[in-house]
Design a protein around this motif. Structure first.
Motif, mmCIF file in Angstrom:
data_model
loop_
_atom_site.group_PDB
_atom_site.id
_atom_site.type_symbol
_atom_site.label_atom_id
_atom_site.label_comp_id
_atom_site.label_asym_id
_atom_site.label_seq_id
_atom_site.Cartn_x
_atom_site.Cartn_y
_atom_site.Cartn_z
ATOM 1 N N ASP A 166 0.820 -1.263 -0.096
ATOM 2 C CA ASP A 166 -0.030 0.112 -0.121
ATOM 3 C C ASP A 166 1.084 1.202 0.058
ATOM 4 O O ASP A 166 2.024 1.227 0.323
ATOM 5 C CB ASP A 166 -1.012 0.134 1.119
ATOM 6 N N THR A 167 0.292 2.444 -0.289
ATOM 7 C CA THR A 167 0.849 3.702 -0.410
ATOM 8 C C THR A 167 0.073 4.617 0.635
ATOM 9 O O THR A 167 -0.958 4.599 0.776
ATOM 10 C CB THR A 167 1.037 4.410 -1.616
ATOM 11 N N PHE A 168 0.949 5.340 1.602
ATOM 12 C CA PHE A 168 0.492 5.734 2.859
ATOM 13 C C PHE A 168 1.009 7.150 2.920
ATOM 14 O O PHE A 168 2.246 7.511 2.840
ATOM 15 C CB PHE A 168 0.693 4.950 4.059
ATOM 16 N N PHE A 169 0.114 8.371 2.758
ATOM 17 C CA PHE A 169 0.551 9.733 2.800
ATOM 18 C C PHE A 169 1.071 10.098 4.469
ATOM 19 O O PHE A 169 0.385 9.894 5.354
ATOM 20 C CB PHE A 169 -0.427 10.741 2.710
ATOM 21 N N VAL A 170 2.256 10.211 4.279
ATOM 22 C CA VAL A 170 2.727 10.584 5.708
ATOM 23 C C VAL A 170 2.717 11.916 6.356
ATOM 24 O O VAL A 170 2.292 12.181 7.405
ATOM 25 C CB VAL A 170 4.392 10.168 5.785
ATOM 26 N N VAL A 227 5.366 13.587 1.404
ATOM 27 C CA VAL A 227 5.993 12.388 1.746
ATOM 28 C C VAL A 227 5.225 11.189 1.850
ATOM 29 O O VAL A 227 4.127 11.248 2.392
ATOM 30 C CB VAL A 227 7.256 12.533 2.950
ATOM 31 N N TYR A 228 5.344 10.115 0.977
ATOM 32 C CA TYR A 228 4.695 9.052 1.081
ATOM 33 C C TYR A 228 5.375 7.842 1.733
ATOM 34 O O TYR A 228 6.708 7.834 1.274
ATOM 35 C CB TYR A 228 3.910 8.651 -0.368
ATOM 36 N N LEU A 229 4.946 6.879 2.104
ATOM 37 C CA LEU A 229 5.372 5.626 2.643
ATOM 38 C C LEU A 229 4.938 4.658 1.557
ATOM 39 O O LEU A 229 3.664 4.333 1.696
ATOM 40 C CB LEU A 229 5.312 5.342 4.036
ATOM 41 N N HIS A 230 5.896 3.867 0.865
ATOM 42 C CA HIS A 230 5.541 2.747 0.176
ATOM 43 C C HIS A 230 5.782 1.415 1.075
ATOM 44 O O HIS A 230 6.904 1.173 1.358
ATOM 45 C CB HIS A 230 6.367 2.580 -1.038
ATOM 46 N N ALA A 231 4.618 0.802 1.633
ATOM 47 C CA ALA A 231 4.845 -0.336 2.626
ATOM 48 C C ALA A 231 4.620 -1.595 2.067
ATOM 49 O O ALA A 231 3.414 -1.792 1.206
ATOM 50 C CB ALA A 231 3.759 -0.012 3.616
ATOM 51 N N VAL A 232 5.297 -2.619 2.417
ATOM 52 C CA VAL A 232 4.815 -4.128 2.029
ATOM 53 C C VAL A 232 4.927 -4.718 3.479
ATOM 54 O O VAL A 232 5.903 -4.773 4.381
ATOM 55 C CB VAL A 232 6.024 -4.590 1.290
ATOM 56 N N VAL A 233 3.938 -5.530 3.646
ATOM 57 C CA VAL A 233 3.699 -6.575 4.646
ATOM 58 C C VAL A 233 3.524 -8.023 4.324
ATOM 59 O O VAL A 233 2.513 -8.248 3.711
ATOM 60 C CB VAL A 233 2.757 -6.157 5.813
ATOM 61 N N LYS A 268 5.736 -15.180 -3.975
ATOM 62 C CA LYS A 268 4.554 -15.642 -5.204
ATOM 63 C C LYS A 268 3.466 -14.694 -5.479
ATOM 64 O O LYS A 268 3.244 -14.705 -6.690
ATOM 65 C CB LYS A 268 3.902 -17.099 -4.579
ATOM 66 N N ALA A 269 3.055 -13.862 -4.453
ATOM 67 C CA ALA A 269 1.954 -12.983 -5.027
ATOM 68 C C ALA A 269 1.954 -11.751 -4.244
ATOM 69 O O ALA A 269 2.775 -11.536 -2.968
ATOM 70 C CB ALA A 269 0.599 -13.752 -4.631
ATOM 71 N N VAL A 270 1.422 -10.516 -4.671
ATOM 72 C CA VAL A 270 1.562 -9.337 -3.902
ATOM 73 C C VAL A 270 -0.196 -8.764 -3.988
ATOM 74 O O VAL A 270 -0.612 -8.831 -5.183
ATOM 75 C CB VAL A 270 2.210 -8.334 -4.635
ATOM 76 N N LEU A 271 -0.573 -8.405 -2.952
ATOM 77 C CA LEU A 271 -1.974 -7.927 -3.018
ATOM 78 C C LEU A 271 -1.915 -6.270 -2.555
ATOM 79 O O LEU A 271 -1.158 -6.059 -1.984
ATOM 80 C CB LEU A 271 -2.834 -8.681 -1.657
ATOM 81 N N THR A 272 -2.399 -5.742 -3.615
ATOM 82 C CA THR A 272 -2.707 -4.354 -3.726
ATOM 83 C C THR A 272 -4.117 -3.742 -3.715
ATOM 84 O O THR A 272 -5.070 -4.673 -3.942
ATOM 85 C CB THR A 272 -1.872 -3.392 -4.630
ATOM 86 N N ASP A 273 -4.434 -2.555 -3.303
ATOM 87 C CA ASP A 273 -5.621 -1.909 -3.890
ATOM 88 C C ASP A 273 -5.590 -1.345 -5.473
ATOM 89 O O ASP A 273 -4.882 -1.733 -6.019
ATOM 90 C CB ASP A 273 -5.922 -0.779 -3.041
ATOM 91 N N VAL A 303 -1.535 -4.805 5.755
ATOM 92 C CA VAL A 303 -1.013 -3.213 5.440
ATOM 93 C C VAL A 303 -1.695 -2.105 5.962
ATOM 94 O O VAL A 303 -0.996 -1.202 6.431
ATOM 95 C CB VAL A 303 -0.422 -2.991 3.897
ATOM 96 N N GLU A 304 -2.929 -2.104 6.102
ATOM 97 C CA GLU A 304 -3.955 -1.359 7.010
ATOM 98 C C GLU A 304 -3.372 -1.118 8.233
ATOM 99 O O GLU A 304 -3.207 -0.145 9.048
ATOM 100 C CB GLU A 304 -5.353 -1.562 6.954
ATOM 101 N N ARG A 305 -3.218 -2.224 8.960
ATOM 102 C CA ARG A 305 -2.832 -2.394 10.414
ATOM 103 C C ARG A 305 -1.481 -1.812 10.689
ATOM 104 O O ARG A 305 -1.238 -0.870 11.360
ATOM 105 C CB ARG A 305 -2.994 -3.728 10.944
ATOM 106 N N PHE A 306 -0.572 -2.143 9.355
ATOM 107 C CA PHE A 306 0.745 -1.765 9.654
ATOM 108 C C PHE A 306 0.789 -0.141 9.779
ATOM 109 O O PHE A 306 1.668 0.749 10.285
ATOM 110 C CB PHE A 306 1.496 -2.353 8.486
ATOM 111 N N ASN A 307 0.084 0.345 8.594
ATOM 112 C CA ASN A 307 0.063 1.735 8.512
ATOM 113 C C ASN A 307 -0.503 2.655 9.739
ATOM 114 O O ASN A 307 0.209 3.450 10.066
ATOM 115 C CB ASN A 307 -0.838 2.329 7.337
ATOM 116 N N GLY A 308 -1.385 2.151 10.454
ATOM 117 C CA GLY A 308 -1.847 2.789 11.470
ATOM 118 C C GLY A 308 -0.480 2.385 12.837
ATOM 119 O O GLY A 308 -0.480 3.416 13.528
#
Length: 347
Positions: free
Chosen positions: A179-183, A192-198, A238-243, A281-286
């Motif tokens: 996900d991409t998260f506005f910091v 500044v944006y955070l590009h996060a992967v969980v 193997k796979a990546v889940l995004t919006d 990733v939503e939880r990680f962003n929080g």
């Protein structure tokens, strides 16, 4: 009672010395016949003079001594067993407010006001719902637990990845959540944006800060951090889940889509209009917002994205290798422990 009639040889301990000084003011006032002058000479206010004179007349020389200190424990202090019961209820019902806890205690025959309950919870580090959730996580770290439906609902509300536990993965790297998260905005730098992967297997997280939401920035965290990490462990991604954001989706020539295709990675997308289905990733962003950005951006003036990235990297080490995660996957282990446990079993 005349002051002179009580003059005597006095003991010389500290309390008696103070009492003797007060006695000397009383005697001086008697000799001078002038209370105001005696008080002026000895540096005592008249209110205190009459108070000490009254106590001397009622109790003698001992009345001039300072009273013993009041014991720190209040006679109406909450009993330790009641405090422990309040702690237990707060963890058993982490979503309950103090009024409801007061009602439960009342039914059990214990009268404690909601204000007192809040005070006791604050003193025990359980004053907020977030603190109770963290305490619940810590209390059960390292062991599998059976949680009640109420606790599950509470964790689902606070923890999107718990709500999305139907998104299963059986190995590290099998399914990553991005996900991409506005910091925020930095002076002289801009947004500044955070590009996060969980990793949905054990919540291991990666983060890359950039001034744009362009696909190239989203690809950068995969290329520089994610794939390198799993390649060193001998594990495939193997796979990546995004919006359905523009940094992730587009035509066949879209940079992000092309990069995944070139590396044999399946691209999965969340349901339209339901971005929270990407719960990990939503939880990680929080978490990164509460535990890192809101703290660091108050105490540190950042003049570059690189400086902030350095601090974020240090925090990610704490998040991945030092901080226990409750979760139904980690069960109190650190994300790196969950991954390495899988690697050791496979080896």
């Amino acid at each position: 009672m005349d002051v002179s009639s009580k003059t005597m040889k006095l003991p010389r301990d500290a309390a008696s010395k103070v009492a003797q000084q007060r006695m000397s003011v009383l005697e001086l006032a008697r000799e001078l016949g002038n209370v105001a002058e005696a008080c002026r000479q000895r540096g005592m206010d008249r209110t205190s003079f009459y108070e000490w004179k009254r106590r001397f007349q009622m109790q003698g020389f001992d009345g001039l001594k300072d009273l013993p200190p009041i014991h720190k424990s209040h006679p109406q202090a909450t009993a330790p067993e009641v405090v422990e019961r309040i702690r237990a209820l707060a963890l058993e019902h982490p979503a309950y407010g103090c009024n409801r806890l007061e009602a439960i205690l009342s039914l059990e025959g214990t009268r404690v006001s909601a204000i007192t309950i809040q005070k006791l919870l604050n003193e025990n580090g359980l004053g907020t719902r977030i603190e109770r959730w963290l305490a619940l996580e810590e209390a059960n770290a390292g062991r599998a637990i059976d949680i009640t439906p109420e606790q599950a609902a509470f964790l689902e509300k606070l923890n999107p990845c718990f709500r999305e536990r139907h998104v299963e993965s059986t190995a590290p790297g099998e399914l990553l959540s991005a996900d991409t998260f506005f910091v925020g905005s930095l002076k002289g730098v801009g947004k500044v944006y955070l590009h996060a992967v969980v990793d949905t297997y054990g919540s291991y997280a990666f983060g890359f800060l950039h001034v744009s939401k362009q696909p190239e920035a989203a690809v950068a965290v995969l290329h520089n951090d994610v794939l390198l990490f799993y390649r060193n462990l001998g594990l495939p991604v193997k796979a990546v889940l995004t919006d359905n954001g523009r940094e992730f989706c587009g035509t066949e020539k879209h940079p992000y889509e092309l990069y995944l295709d070139l590396n044999g990675i399946d691209h999965r997308r969340t349901k339209v209009k339901t971005p929270k289905t990407n719960g990990f990733v939503e939880r990680f962003n929080g978490t990164v917002l509460d535990e890192f950005f809101r703290i660091k951006m108050r105490e540190t003036f950042y003049d570059s994205v690189e400086a902030m990235q350095a601090d974020l990297d240090a925090w990610l080490v704490h998040y991945n290798t030092e901080r226990p995660h409750l979760g139904y996957r980690n069960m109190g282990r650190r994300p790196i422990e969950t991954i390495m446990s899988f690697v050791s079993q496979e080896g």
